[in-house]
Design a protein around this motif. Structure first.
Motif, PDB file in Angstrom:
ATOM      1  N   ARG A  67       3.514  54.277   4.621  1.00 35.10           N
ATOM      2  CA  ARG A  67       2.354  55.166   5.513  1.00 35.10           C
ATOM      3  C   ARG A  67       0.739  54.856   5.591  1.00 35.10           C
ATOM      4  NH1 ARG A  67       5.868  60.687   3.831  1.00 35.10           N
ATOM      5  NH2 ARG A  67       7.485  59.696   4.590  1.00 35.10           N
ATOM      6  N   ALA A  96       5.021  64.972  -6.940  1.00 32.79           N
ATOM      7  CA  ALA A  96       6.550  65.398  -5.778  1.00 32.79           C
ATOM      8  C   ALA A  96       7.195  64.020  -5.823  1.00 32.79           C
ATOM      9  CB  ALA A  96       6.199  65.588  -4.620  1.00 32.79           C
ATOM     10  N   VAL A  97       8.710  64.283  -6.485  1.00 35.50           N
ATOM     11  CA  VAL A  97       9.592  62.610  -7.060  1.00 35.50           C
ATOM     12  C   VAL A  97      10.279  62.563  -5.882  1.00 35.50           C
ATOM     13  CG1 VAL A  97      10.533  61.777  -8.381  1.00 35.50           C
ATOM     14  CG2 VAL A  97       9.674  63.132  -9.094  1.00 35.50           C
ATOM     15  N   GLY A 125       0.200  56.822  -7.482  1.00 41.44           N
ATOM     16  CA  GLY A 125       1.538  57.594  -7.318  1.00 41.44           C
ATOM     17  C   GLY A 125       1.422  57.445  -5.808  1.00 41.44           C
ATOM     18  N   ARG A 126       0.549  56.930  -4.729  1.00 42.89           N
ATOM     19  CA  ARG A 126       0.787  57.286  -3.183  1.00 42.89           C
ATOM     20  C   ARG A 126       0.114  55.114  -2.816  1.00 42.89           C
ATOM     21  NH1 ARG A 126      -3.377  60.611  -1.078  1.00 42.89           N
ATOM     22  NH2 ARG A 126      -2.844  61.907  -0.793  1.00 42.89           N
ATOM     23  N   TYR A 127       0.986  55.027  -2.418  1.00 43.51           N
ATOM     24  CA  TYR A 127       0.969  53.422  -2.139  1.00 43.51           C
ATOM     25  C   TYR A 127       1.026  53.682  -0.523  1.00 43.51           C
ATOM     26  CZ  TYR A 127       1.069  53.503  -6.876  1.00 43.51           C
ATOM     27  OH  TYR A 127       1.553  53.473  -7.974  1.00 43.51           O
ATOM     28  N   GLY A 164      10.071  58.899  -4.139  1.00 46.54           N
ATOM     29  CA  GLY A 164      10.127  57.790  -4.564  1.00 46.54           C
ATOM     30  C   GLY A 164      10.586  57.088  -5.374  1.00 46.54           C
ATOM     31  N   ARG A 218       7.516  71.623   3.478  1.00 46.14           N
ATOM     32  CA  ARG A 218       7.333  69.978   4.113  1.00 46.14           C
ATOM     33  C   ARG A 218       7.218  69.466   4.965  1.00 46.14           C
ATOM     34  NH1 ARG A 218       8.395  66.933   1.473  1.00 46.14           N
ATOM     35  NH2 ARG A 218      10.407  66.028   2.254  1.00 46.14           N
ATOM     36  N   GLN A 241      11.100  54.223  -1.178  1.00 45.52           N
ATOM     37  CA  GLN A 241      12.887  55.448  -1.085  1.00 45.52           C
ATOM     38  C   GLN A 241      13.930  55.030  -1.423  1.00 45.52           C
ATOM     39  OE1 GLN A 241      11.585  57.807   2.617  1.00 45.52           O
ATOM     40  NE2 GLN A 241      10.063  58.783   1.130  1.00 45.52           N
ATOM     41  N   GLU A 262      -1.875  56.218   4.159  1.00 42.42           N
ATOM     42  CA  GLU A 262      -2.604  57.204   3.609  1.00 42.42           C
ATOM     43  C   GLU A 262      -3.642  56.460   2.461  1.00 42.42           C
ATOM     44  OE1 GLU A 262       0.242  60.651   1.827  1.00 42.42           O
ATOM     45  OE2 GLU A 262       1.410  58.862   2.305  1.00 42.42           O
TER      46      GLU A 262
HETATM   47  P1  AMP Z   1       8.580  62.290   2.031  1.00 44.09           P
HETATM   48  O1  AMP Z   1       9.476  61.393   3.000  1.00 44.09           O
HETATM   49  O2  AMP Z   1       7.187  62.747   2.516  1.00 44.09           O
HETATM   50  O3  AMP Z   1       9.202  63.681   2.042  1.00 44.09           O
HETATM   51  O4  AMP Z   1       8.623  61.766   0.786  1.00 44.09           O
HETATM   52  C1  AMP Z   1       9.616  62.010   0.016  1.00 44.09           C
HETATM   53  C2  AMP Z   1       9.416  61.688  -1.063  1.00 44.09           C
HETATM   54  O5  AMP Z   1       8.392  60.220  -1.455  1.00 44.09           O
HETATM   55  C3  AMP Z   1       7.705  61.810  -2.085  1.00 44.09           C
HETATM   56  O6  AMP Z   1       8.318  63.001  -3.404  1.00 44.09           O
HETATM   57  C4  AMP Z   1       7.126  61.322  -3.413  1.00 44.09           C
HETATM   58  O7  AMP Z   1       7.927  60.630  -3.843  1.00 44.09           O
HETATM   59  C5  AMP Z   1       7.961  59.559  -2.329  1.00 44.09           C
HETATM   60  N1  AMP Z   1       6.211  59.412  -1.395  1.00 44.09           N
HETATM   61  C6  AMP Z   1       5.851  60.366  -0.227  1.00 44.09           C
HETATM   62  N2  AMP Z   1       5.233  59.541   0.187  1.00 44.09           N
HETATM   63  C7  AMP Z   1       4.461  57.906  -0.502  1.00 44.09           C
HETATM   64  C8  AMP Z   1       3.288  57.216  -1.239  1.00 44.09           C
HETATM   65  N3  AMP Z   1       2.881  56.792   0.332  1.00 44.09           N
HETATM   66  N4  AMP Z   1       3.529  56.448  -2.210  1.00 44.09           N
HETATM   67  C9  AMP Z   1       3.899  56.846  -2.980  1.00 44.09           C
HETATM   68  N5  AMP Z   1       5.131  57.450  -2.557  1.00 44.09           N
HETATM   69  C10 AMP Z   1       5.308  58.273  -1.756  1.00 44.09           C
END
Ligand code: AMP
Length: 420
Positions: free
Chosen positions: A113, A280-281, A120-122, A307, A258, A127, A115
Motif C-alpha cells: 500500500r 492496530a495489530v 509501524g506503517r510500511y 499485521g 473499518r 499479513q 501509504e
Molecule cells: P487492514 O487490512 O487495513 O484491515 O489491516 C490489518 C492489519 O494490517 C492492521 O491492523 C495492521 O496491523 C496491518 N497493516 C495495515 N496496513 C499496514 C501498513 N501500511 N504497514 C504495516 N502494517 C499494516
C-alpha cells in the motif's frame, strides 16, 4: 560508488528478526491447523478490477494507495494491498465451494500500500490472513476471534484490547446511512475535503477520519448498533455470549467502521497500547456479500488480517533467542588436516540434523573460541595439529568451562549422543 538502497517504505527483515518471524509463522501453522485451516498461497499480482470490485472504489486503499500499472500498455495490474479479495478469487476460480460447505484458509505474505511510511506503517508489509467461507452463524465469528486471541496469547502477548462492533447488513445499514446523512446535513462546510467527498460515496467512512474537526462532529453522530435489525442484533449478541463463555474480555466500539467496504455484521480489531500511534495489530470482520460481488454464489465469509511487523514488534527479542538456539557444537580446527576432519564431521552432523558450526579459514584458536561464544554454542570441539597426531580432540562444555578428551574415532558418536 554509492550503494543502492531499498525503496522507501520497503524494509529488509534481517536476522535475528527473521528468527522471530519464523517462530511466529510456525506458531500460526500449528494453531491454525488445530482449528482446521489449510494454507493457501496466492499471487502477489492480480487484475486491478479484483480490488476495485472487492475492496470498494471509495476506500482509501483503492482511491490512493494501490501500486497499479499497465502491463506493457495492455492490462491494468495491481500488487495486492490485502489478501481477502485474492483468496476469494482463488476460491471461486477453483470452485473450492463445490468440494465442501465450510472452507477454512490462511495465508501469510507481503501486501503493498502506498501509504506515508512511518514507524509501524510500511509500503510493503506482511499479513497473516485467515478466512472462513461458508457458515454465517455467530459461533463461527466467535470461534475465529477466540482462535485469534489464543494465537496471540501463545506468542506471549498480553494486555491486548479486543474491540468489536456490528456493521449491520444490507437491510439495516441504509437506515443508518440515512441517519448519518441527515445528521451531517447543513454541516458539510465544516468537514474536510475527503469527508465531504465521502458524503456522496461512503458516509460511514467519516467515522475513520483523523482530522480533529471531523472527529469532533462525528463524535455526536448517531451510532450503528442503534439501527441494527433483529437478525443482526441477535447475531451480535450471540457472538458476545460465545466470547463470554471463554471469559474473553472485549470492548464494544460503536464507531469502528473499518477501512474496507465489504464488511457486514461482526467487525473487530485488536489493539495494543505498546505500539504507539499505529496501535492496530489485527483487523477483521464478516463479509456476507463479497463472494457474490466477486461473481460467486451467495456464500458468507469472515476473516482477519494480522499485521506481521506490528505483531513482531510486540514480542521481546529475547523470546526468539530462546526459540532459535545456537549450535550444539562449534568445531575450532587448526591446520589443514584438522580442518579437513572438521569439515567432514561438521557437515555429517548437520546432515543428521544437529546444529554444528566451524570456521573454514582456521583462524587463531582465540578468535575461533570467541566466535563459539558469540554463537552461544553448547560445546566446542578443539581440534589442533597436536590433537590429530595423538588421535584425540578436546571437548569443551561452554556453560561449565570444563574440558575432556575424546578419541577421534568416537567423535561423531559422542557428539550425536550429546545432541539427543
Ligand atoms: P487492514 O487490512 O487495513 O484491515 O489491516 C490489518 C492489519 O494490517 C492492521 O491492523 C495492521 O496491523 C496491518 N497493516 C495495515 N496496513 C499496514 C501498513 N501500511 N504497514 C504495516 N502494517 C499494516
Amino acid at each position: 560508488m554509492e550503494i543502492i538502497t531499498a525503496v522507501r517504505g520497503f524494509k529488509d527483515i534481517l536476522p535475528p528478526e527473521t528468527d522471530k518471524w519464523r517462530h511466529i509463522e510456525e506458531t500460526a501453522h500449528e494453531v491454525f491447523r488445530a482449528f482446521g485451516y489449510r494454507e493457501i498461497r496466492i499471487p502477489l499480482l492480480e487484475k486491478t478490477e479484483l480490488f476495485c470490485r472487492g475492496i470498494g472504489e471509495s476506500t482509501d486503499i483503492v482511491e490512493k494507495e494501490m501500486y497499479t500499472f499497465l502491463d506493457r500498455g495492455e492490462e491494468s495490474l495491481t500488487l495486492r494491498p490485502e489478501a481477502t479479495a485474492s483468496v476469494i478469487r482463488a476460491y471461486l476460480e477453483h470452485t473450492l465451494h463445490a468440494a465442501e460447505t465450510v472452507t477454512k484458509l490462511y495465508t501469510i505474505g507481503p501486501m503493498f500500500r502506498r501509504e506515508r511510511p512511518q514507524k509501524g506503517r510500511y509500503r510493503q508489509f506482511h499479513q497473516i490472513d485467515t478466512e472462513i467461507l461458508g457458515p454465517d452463524d455467530p459461533r463461527t465469528d466467535a470461534e475465529l476471534i477466540l482462535m485469534l486471541l489464543h494465537f496471540l496469547g501463545k506468542l506471549g502477548l498480553r494486555d491486548l484490547n479486543l474491540e468489536i462492533n456490528s456493521l449491520g447488513c444490507a437491510q439495516c445499514r441504509p437506515a443508518f446511512r440515512g441517519a448519518i446523512l441527515s445528521f451531517l446535513h447543513g454541516r458539510e462546510e465544516e468537514l474536510c475535503g475527503d469527508c465531504r467527498r465521502r458524503l456522496g460515496t461512503n458516509p460511514l467512512r467519516i467515522f475513520d477520519c483523523k482530522v480533529e474537526t471531523c472527529a469532533a462532529i462525528i463524535s455526536q453522530a448517531p451510532l450503528l448498533p442503534d439501527f441494527l435489525c433483529t437478525g443482526c442484533r441477535e447475531h451480535f449478541e450471540k457472538v458476545q455470549a460465545c466470547l463470554r463463555l471463554f471469559d474473553q474480555p472485549f470492548h464494544l466500539n460503536a464507531k469502528m467502521v473499518r477501512g474496507l467496504d465489504y464488511y457486514t455484521r461482526t467487525t473487530f480489531e485488536v489493539t495494543s497500547g505498546s505500539l504507539g500511534a499505529q496501535n492496530a495489530v489485527v483487523g477483521g470482520g464478516r463479509y456476507d456479500h463479497l463472494v457474490r460481488d466477486l461473481g460467486g454464489p451467495d456464500i458468507s465469509g469472515i476473516g482477519f488480517a494480522i499485521g506481521f511487523e506490528r505483531l513482531a514488534a510486540m514480542i521481546p527479542d529475547g523470546d526468539a533467542d530462546a526459540v532459535v538456539p545456537g549450535p550444539v557444537l562449534f568445531i575450532a580446527a587448526l591446520g589443514e588436516t584438522a580442518l579437513e576432519k572438521a569439515f567432514l564431521l561438521c557437515n555429517r552432523l548437520r546432515m543428521k540434523g544437529i546444529r554444528a558450526e566451524m570456521d573454514h579459514a582456521g583462524r587463531s584458536l582465540k578468535s575461533q573460541m570467541k566466535r563459539a561464544d558469540k554463537l552461544k554454542s553448547l560445546y566446542t570441539l578443539i581440534l589442533g595439529e597436536r590433537e590429530i597426531l595423538e588421535n584425540k580432540a578436546l571437548l569443551r562444555t561452554m556453560r561449565t568451562s570444563t574440558q575432556e578428551e575424546i578419541g577421534l574415532d568416537r567423535l561423531e558418536e559422542t557428539i550425536t549422543d550429546l545432541a539427543r
